[in-house]
Structure formats: structure tokens, C-alpha cells
Scaffold this motif. Structure first.
Motif: not given
Lengths: 309, 193
Positions: A124-125, A120-121, A158, A132, A128, A155, A117
């Protein structure tokens, strides 16, 4: 290594290693009956080890190895990697933020129960947040200098995602493979499993999340300071975790391994800084401003004649 | 729902009842999202039509125009679609792996329907962008997006949090927060060409 040296302190180290691995295991005295089916560490010297843990002796965590592992095609297999509570995840994040020289992240925080957990997160955080905040610096720069052209730059999400996830999975894979290959040199302390390595790397990336947010402050030396601080914390966590495993290896292999780990981490940090927070090009001047700034009395003399007709 | 004389085996009734029934079901779920209460309607009678309509609407409004040839513009239609559906599937898998007792499609249904406030925010933002650009314009859009983001989170948490064991609720809710945050960011940074 002399065989006598091996035997002299072998039991003590083995017991402490096993106790660090399995915190609620019990060491029993050799004159106690070991219950059937239990594996216990037998100590010949001193009865103080078994004295207060008689209640726990039935719950020796060494039983874990006897539990049936579900096959990898079942959902339950993957569910075992998400068997964590909120408090455990927060504790592991705190452990990665404050690395201490004696405390091994795997032994003290993971305790042989790695989870997927967190890695992975956190990845991801981080992906992003990178995209941002990189976009936000463009917005802030445009407020200061209106000639800069703003675009959402989608882009970059990604790119950020692919970079972070590849780093967080491929580098631990390479590290795990390398450690297993060198396993023959170190007989006593086993290497970490693949999941534990992924866990260590995943949690070590957490410190970059607040750092990336702080990179919004447009003061260059402050950005480099925060970056260096984050890199130091993160790399220190990795080095302290890997040190017990590589310390029995030859000095050359240990140095090469640790310096490669730190170097790759530094490359990731600097690559992210340069790609997502690059200094902005200043040649985006909008063409209409130039056309309207021309004063009317410099118009070519042919125009009034054409307007008169 | 108390429907009069539901007789699927009767060949004589040629009314377009299934379509109206589905539309009414979708509309009823929209109402449940806009006024979140602790009810089971979204979970019990799940469907994926509502999420599909919302996702297509959002992606159509968010995509960059065809005249825009610069490579660092906003997301394309397919990118929005992929983010919404891939994100929803990932969150659902995450909550199931953590031990939640919600089914796969129920969770997809809830996450998809709770995009409704953000779709409304996108509509409002596009209308506001017709006026002249400036800091007030941005403040209005920011306020609308923040309010709708909070609404989405509250609505989806009301349905999803109960399905998790109590010591893992935060672990299951955080990815939902991240998901709607990314969608809100895409809405806020939308610039017309």
C-alpha cells in the motif's frame, strides 16, 4: 542417488534443518525419556546437544503442529497472520534490506511465522508513494519550465495499486505452484508455504520505497544508479531465500527459475520508472501567449475602418 | 447527557427531539475532535452521521468540475468516497486483526470524525485559491494542510492508541498516518479549473 550417501549424513542435516525451523526445540539423548506427547529429534552420537536444554524440553516448538488451527471461516484464523509485534516487523524489514548469502530470510527472520501485515502495508505504501512522487516530479518540472501543464493525475493511484498488489500476490502464487510441482525431485527440504512466499516478496519490495523517493532528484544517471542498487538488493534477497530450495533440483530448472524471478523483478522496477516518472512532453504551450505577442502594427488595415464607424 | 423527561413511550409529545438530539451529539463529537482530550464520548456513543457529512463535504469540494474533460485530473466524487470509506474499513480491520479491543463501528466513527480538521483545511484552501496563484499562495496552503494533518493524527491517535497492546501501537498507528497523508495530498494538489 546412492542409498548409502542418503544415510551417511541424513540425521545431521535433518537436525540442523529442524533446529533452524524451530529455534527453541531441543534435541534429546536417546537414553533420556521423552515426555509423553512431545516429539524430539533423537541423536545417537554425543550428549552435548541435550545438556543445556533440559529446561526447554517441555516447550518443544514441534508442538506447534499439534495445536488446533481454527477454521478459515473464523476471525481467529486470519488473526493468526497478524500475530506480530512492532519489533518483529522492523527486524524483518532490516533483514530484507541487508541480504546475506548464508542467511535465508524465511528461516532466520520469519522462523515459520509468516505475517500478512508487512506485505499488505508495504505494498500500500509503495503504491501511494509511487503515485505521489510521480506527481511531485511533474510539479518540480513545472517550476523549471512553466509551459508544462500540471494536473493531479489521480488515475495513477489506481494503476499503481493494481500493479503492485497483483505483482505481490500473483507472482508468489505462481512461484509456489511451480515449487510444489517440482517437489517430487527434492525429498528432503520441503518447499515454502504460500504465505512464506508472499512474505518474502512483500518484504523484498520495501527497498523500493526509499528508492522511489530518491528518484525525485532530476539527475538521470543518479536515478538509474539508485534503481540498479535497489534492484540488486531486492533480487539478491529473493535469490538467497530461494537457493536452498532449488539447489537440489536440476541445474536447468534452478537457473530458469532464478532468472525468471530476477527478470520479473527488473521488469517491475523499470515499468514503474517509465510509467510514473516519464520524461515530460514539451508541446504544451498555452495559446493565449501567442495571441498577445502579436505587435499592434501588423493588424490588418480593414480594422481601423471598422473601428471608425 | 441529562435530557429532561425522556419518555419515548409517550405519544403526546410530538416535538422533533430525535433530530435535535442527534445533531447535538454530532456537534459535541466535533468539539471533542477539535479539542482532543482523553475522553470516551466518541467511543461510547458512536454514530456515523458525522463521518458521512464530512466525507460528502470533502468529496464535493475535491471533485473535478464537469467542464474538465482531461483524463488526468483530480479525483472524482466517487473516488474520494471510496478512498475514505475503504481506507477507514481497512484500518479498522487491521487494528482488529492485530488484537485491538475496539469495536468495528467505534473505530470507523473515530476515523471519520477525525477527518474534520482536514475538511477545514480544504475550506481554507479553496478560499486561499481565490486569491492570485503564486509561491506565497502555495506556502500558505502547505502550512495549513500540514497543521491540520498533524491535528488529525493527534486526535485519532488519542482515541485509538489505547485500544492496542503496547508492543503493537506503532503497527496500528502507521496505517492511520498513511490514510490522512493521502487525504492531505489530495487536498494540497487540488487545483481549480
Amino acid at each position: 542417488m546412492a542409498a548409502a550417501d542418503e544415510l551417511a549424513f541424513h540425521e545431521f542435516e535433518e537436525a540442523t534443518n529442524l533446529l533452524a525451523q524451530t529455534p527453541d526445540a531441543a534435541t534429546t539423548r536417546s537414553d533420556q525419556l521423552t515426555p509423553q506427547g512431545h516429539v524430539a529429534v533423537v541423536m545417537d552420537s554425543g550428549g552435548s546437544y541435550g545438556a543445556e536444554d533440559e529446561v526447554e524440553s517441555d516447550k518443544a516448538a514441534l508442538l506447534q503442529e499439534e495445536k488446533q488451527q481454527p477454521g478459515f471461516w473464523t476471525f481467529g484464523y486470519y488473526q493468526s497472520f497478524f500475530d506480530v509485534d512492532t519489533s518483529q516487523v522492523l527486524d524483518r524489514i532490516k533483514g530484507s534490506l541487508l541480504p546475506r548469502p548464508g542467511h535465508n530470510f524465511v528461516r532466520h527472520h520469519l522462523r515459520n511465522r509468516p505475517d500478512l501485515y508487512g506485505p499488505f502495508w508495504i505494498c500500500a505504501t509503495l503504491a501511494f508513494v509511487l503515485a505521489i512522487t510521480g506527481n511531485l516530479t511533474l510539479v518540480l518540472a513545472q517550476r523549471r519550465d512553466p509551459s508544462i501543464h500540471y494536473s493531479p493525475q489521480f488515475h495513477k493511484v489506481t494503476v499503481a495499486g493494481i500493479t503492485i498488489y497483483c505483482y505481490a500476490w500473483l507472482v508468489p502464487l505462481a512461484l509456489w505452484g511451480f515449487l510444489r510441482w517440482r517437489r517430487g525431485v527434492r525429498e528432503r527440504v520441503g518447499p515454502y508455504t504460500f504465505l512464506e512466499t508472499v512474505c518474502v516478496y512483500g518484504y523484498s519490495l520495501f527497498v523500493f520505497i526509499p528508492t522511489v523517493v530518491l528518484w525525485l532528484i532530476p539527475v538521470p544517471w543518479l536515478q538509474w544508479l539508485f534503481g540498479a542498487l535497489a534492484l540488486a538488493l531486492s533480487a539478491a534477497g529473493l535469490v538467497f531465500t530461494l537457493w536452498p530450495v532449488v539447489r537440489e533440483d536440476t541445474r536447468l530448472a534452478a537457473t530458469v527459475l532464478l532468472s525468471t524471478v530476477v527478470l520479473l523483478h527488473a521488469l517491475l522496477a523499470m515499468g514503474c520508472k517509465f510509467y510514473f516518472f516519464q520524461p515530460l512532453p514539451l508541446e504544451h504551450v498555452a495559446p493565449p501567449h501567442q495571441a498577445t505577442s502579436q505587435p499592434p502594427n501588423t493588424l490588418p488595415p480593414t480594422l481601423p475602418r471598422s473601428m471608425a464607424t | 447527557m441529562a435530557e429532561a423527561a425522556e419518555s419515548p413511550g409517550d405519544p403526546g409529545t410530538a416535538t422533533p427531539r430525535p433530530l435535535m438530539r442527534d445533531l447535538k451529539a454530532v456537534g459535541k463529537k466535533f468539539m471533542h475532535v477539535l479539542y482532543p482530550r482523553k475522553s470516551n464520548t466518541l467511543l461510547r456513543d458512536w454514530d456515523l452521521w458525522g463521518p458521512l457529512i464530512l466525507c460528502v463535504t470533502l468529496a464535493l469540494m475535491l471533485q473535478r468540475g464537469s467542464v474538465d474533460s482531461e483524463k488526468d485530473g483530480g479525483p472524482q466524487f466517487a473516488e474520494v468516497f471510496v478512498i475514505v470509506w475503504f481506507g477507514a474499513v481497512t484500518i479498522t480491520l487491521n487494528s482488529k486483526l492485530l488484537g485491538g479491543n475496539i469495536s468495528f463501528f467505534q473505530s470507523l466513527c473515530v476515523l471519520g470524525y477525525c477527518i474534520l480538521p482536514l475538511t477545514v483545511a480544504m475550506l481554507v484552501c479553496r478560499l486561499v485559491l481565490l486569491a492570485e496563484l503564486g509561491p506565497i499562495n502555495f506556502m500558505v496552503r502547505l502550512f495549513v494542510v500540514i497543521v491540520m494533518f498533524a491535528w488529525s493524527i493527534v486526535a485519532s491517535t488519542a482515541f485509538l492508541a489505547d485500544s492496542q497492546p503496547p508492543n503493537r501501537k506503532a503497527l496500528a498507528v502507521y496505517p492511520v498516518f498513511l490514510f490522512y497523508f493521502v487525504i492531505s495530498w489530495m487536498i494540497l494538489t487540488f487545483t481549480p479549473q
